[in-house]
Design an enzyme around this catalytic site. Structure first.
Site, mmCIF file in Angstrom:
data_model
loop_
_atom_site.group_PDB
_atom_site.id
_atom_site.type_symbol
_atom_site.label_atom_id
_atom_site.label_comp_id
_atom_site.label_asym_id
_atom_site.label_seq_id
_atom_site.Cartn_x
_atom_site.Cartn_y
_atom_site.Cartn_z
ATOM 1 N N LYS A 90 0.814 -1.224 0.000
ATOM 2 C CA LYS A 90 0.000 0.000 0.000
ATOM 3 C C LYS A 90 0.845 1.271 0.000
ATOM 4 O O LYS A 90 0.442 2.283 -0.571
ATOM 5 C CB LYS A 90 -0.999 -0.015 1.166
ATOM 6 C CG LYS A 90 -0.470 0.174 2.559
ATOM 7 C CD LYS A 90 0.244 -0.969 3.208
ATOM 8 C CE LYS A 90 -0.502 -2.204 3.488
ATOM 9 N NZ LYS A 90 -0.029 -2.913 4.708
ATOM 10 N N GLU A 101 -6.178 -5.400 -4.529
ATOM 11 C CA GLU A 101 -7.142 -5.658 -3.451
ATOM 12 C C GLU A 101 -6.451 -5.786 -2.090
ATOM 13 O O GLU A 101 -6.977 -5.335 -1.069
ATOM 14 C CB GLU A 101 -7.901 -6.956 -3.783
ATOM 15 C CG GLU A 101 -8.998 -7.309 -2.821
ATOM 16 C CD GLU A 101 -10.141 -6.307 -2.835
ATOM 17 O OE1 GLU A 101 -10.913 -6.309 -3.779
ATOM 18 O OE2 GLU A 101 -10.248 -5.519 -1.870
ATOM 19 N N ILE A 112 -10.735 -8.276 3.323
ATOM 20 C CA ILE A 112 -12.040 -7.671 2.979
ATOM 21 C C ILE A 112 -12.022 -7.233 1.512
ATOM 22 O O ILE A 112 -11.117 -6.490 1.112
ATOM 23 C CB ILE A 112 -12.321 -6.423 3.864
ATOM 24 C CG1 ILE A 112 -12.294 -6.795 5.342
ATOM 25 C CG2 ILE A 112 -13.643 -5.773 3.489
ATOM 26 C CD1 ILE A 112 -12.412 -5.589 6.272
ATOM 27 N N GLY A 169 2.456 -11.796 12.459
ATOM 28 C CA GLY A 169 2.587 -11.358 11.060
ATOM 29 C C GLY A 169 1.630 -10.237 10.687
ATOM 30 O O GLY A 169 1.419 -9.969 9.509
ATOM 31 N N LYS A 202 -3.507 3.494 3.105
ATOM 32 C CA LYS A 202 -4.693 2.768 2.642
ATOM 33 C C LYS A 202 -5.823 3.751 2.302
ATOM 34 O O LYS A 202 -6.541 3.584 1.319
ATOM 35 C CB LYS A 202 -5.148 1.786 3.730
ATOM 36 C CG LYS A 202 -4.163 0.640 3.922
ATOM 37 C CD LYS A 202 -4.431 -0.115 5.209
ATOM 38 C CE LYS A 202 -3.537 -1.327 5.343
ATOM 39 N NZ LYS A 202 -3.565 -1.920 6.684
#
Ligand code: NAP
Ligand code: HSE
Length: 409
Positions: A104, A128, A135, A186, A204
């Site tokens: 991102k 995505e 999500i 993680g 994001k």
């Protein structure tokens, strides 16, 4: 049967998750794509690390060995930071590979350039996994953008921060030890400062802004605040008021401008974010036709993120965003200073008389719920050294005011 050749850049939490998911869901992918999916090369930083990778795959720390392979159908990028990721993906597109990224930070900076280049070269671009872990927020927005106009997007976009706030409240664990657990699981970024200082959620949000509104606000105008100032004591105090701290990123289209913020906010039971706990993320979208939709699910971690990448891979048709071709506007004139919103203040010694400040409700220890502009709030803070202030979601006050104001302390 023909083969779909994949190069994987990165074999950390996300890269390994993608590798394992292709192993476990290979047959299903083959049915969808009509081709056997094969990982042919993997880029890592340290070739000496022991990894469970099949012996016939090229594992290298030299990108040139990958880009010089005769043919790669998809390059999947899950390395860290803006560079060299951007340069690698640009070169992949120029060579005719489809690309998918989970990065991102790189995409918030270079998403537009990559989208234009991919459209120009006729290859697909999937991102995505850059927002919201598992999500399907990017697909959902793309679907809605066909007819709806998006007005506002608001969400918990960082799994690590939500996990820390939840564990601090539920298990009374100290910040540092919960962060360590998030790293072990993680969830956290290679530099966890990005998670806890709000930068990851900001990147994001900028990806969502570009997709939903066609451009991003001027970055320097966005208030970005992480969760590092939230103490266990504050969390307990909020609990007594039936409130929870949530790290909320918000972007909206208002009066021809995009207005964005990233900050910890107090929410009550009526908020869609109140019950979003642990590593979960949630995103609410407000659009003119559909009204309000909230999506919620695992926001980080190996397999949820791999799921987002694999779903991009399964979308064999080329995707286009409404934003491709629309330039990022140079400046957005934000003036959120004047708008009144709700705040919870602590240890107020001196009430400031100002017609723009509404002193709504007093609680023990000189806590106050007020309605004020940022300018008014700053006047209070100037005259009350040591006072802390946290924003409270307006919808919540409007729906729950009687509950909140009678909460026992
Ligand atoms: P990670 O566990 O730190 O793994 C990074 C991988 O990339 C490692 O295999 C590393 O090699 C390799 N790498 C890093 N820099 C490199 C370079 N300059 N050249 C070649 N290889 C390099 O990170 P991660 O959690 O998988 O995250 C990867 C990306 O996905 C990041 O951009 C992150 O923001 C994004 N993301 C993460 C999550 C998540 O839940 N973790 C979710 C969504 C998106 P070595 O193994 O040799 O060190
Ligand atoms: N570090 C990120 C988070 C990973 O905690 O949300 C998912 O993007």
């Amino acid at each position: 049967m023909s083969v779909l050749k994949i190069a994987l850049l990165g074999f950390g939490t996300v890269g390994e998750g993608v590798y394992r998911s292709i192993e476990s869901h290979g047959e299903r992918l083959e049915k969808i794509l009509g081709k056997r999916v094969e990982i042919v090369a993997i880029l890592v930083r340290n070739k000496q690390k022991q990894r469970k990778i099949s012996g016939n795959i090229l594992v290298t720390d030299n990108f040139e060995e990958i880009i010089n392979l005769p043919h790669i159908d998809y390059m999947i990028e899950a390395i860290v930071g803006r560079e060299p990721a951007f340069t690698y993906l640009k070169r992949a597109v120029e060579k005719g590979s489809n690309i998918i990224t989970a990065n991102k930070e790189m995409f918030a900076y270079h998403g537009e350039e990559l989208s234009l280049l991919a459209a120009d070269k006729g290859v697909s671009l999937g991102y995505e996994a850059t927002v919201g872990g598992g999500i399907p927020i990017i697909q959902t927005l793309r679907q809605l953008l066909k007819v709806n106009n998006i007005k506002k997007i608001k969400g918990i976009l960082n799994g690590t921060s939500n996990f820390i706030l939840t564990e601090m409240r539920e298990k009374k664990e100290p910040f540092a030890s919960v962060l360590k657990t998030a790293q072990e699981k993680g969830y956290a970024e290679a530099d966890p400062g990005n998670d806890v200082e709000g930068t990851d959620a900001f990147y994001k949000l900028m990806v969502l802004s570009k997709l939903a509104f066609g451009f991003q606000p001027e970055w320097k105008d966005v208030h970005v605040e992480g969760i590092t100032s939230i103490t266990r004591e504050w969390i307990e105090e909020a609990d007594l008021l039936h409130l929870k701290f949530k790290h909320i990123a918000s972007v909206e289209w208002k009066d021809g401008k995009v207005i964005a913020s990233v900050q910890p906010v107090l929410v009550g039971k009526s908020s869609p974010f109140y019950d979003v706990e642990g590593v979960e993320n949630a995103v609410s979208i407000e659009a003119d036709l559909v009204g309000s939709i909230t999506l919620r699910g695992p926001g980080a971690g190996m397999f949820p993120t791999a799921s987002a990448v694999i779903e991009d891979l399964a979308q064999s048709r080329h995707q286009t965003d409404r934003e491709a071709g629309s330039p990022i506007r140079d400046s957005v004139d934000q003036d959120s200073q004047k708008e009144a919103s709700y705040w919870l203040l602590d240890r107020v010694k001196k009430k400031v008389a100002d017609p723009s400040i509404e002193w709504l409700q007093q609680h023990p220890n000189n806590k106050w719920i007020i309605k004020s502009s940022v300018k008014g709030l700053n006047r209070i803070l100037d005259q009350n050294p040591g006072t802390e202030a946290f924003p409270v979601l307006a919808e919540m006050i409007e729906k729950e005011s009687s509950d909140l104001f009678t909460a026992s302390l």
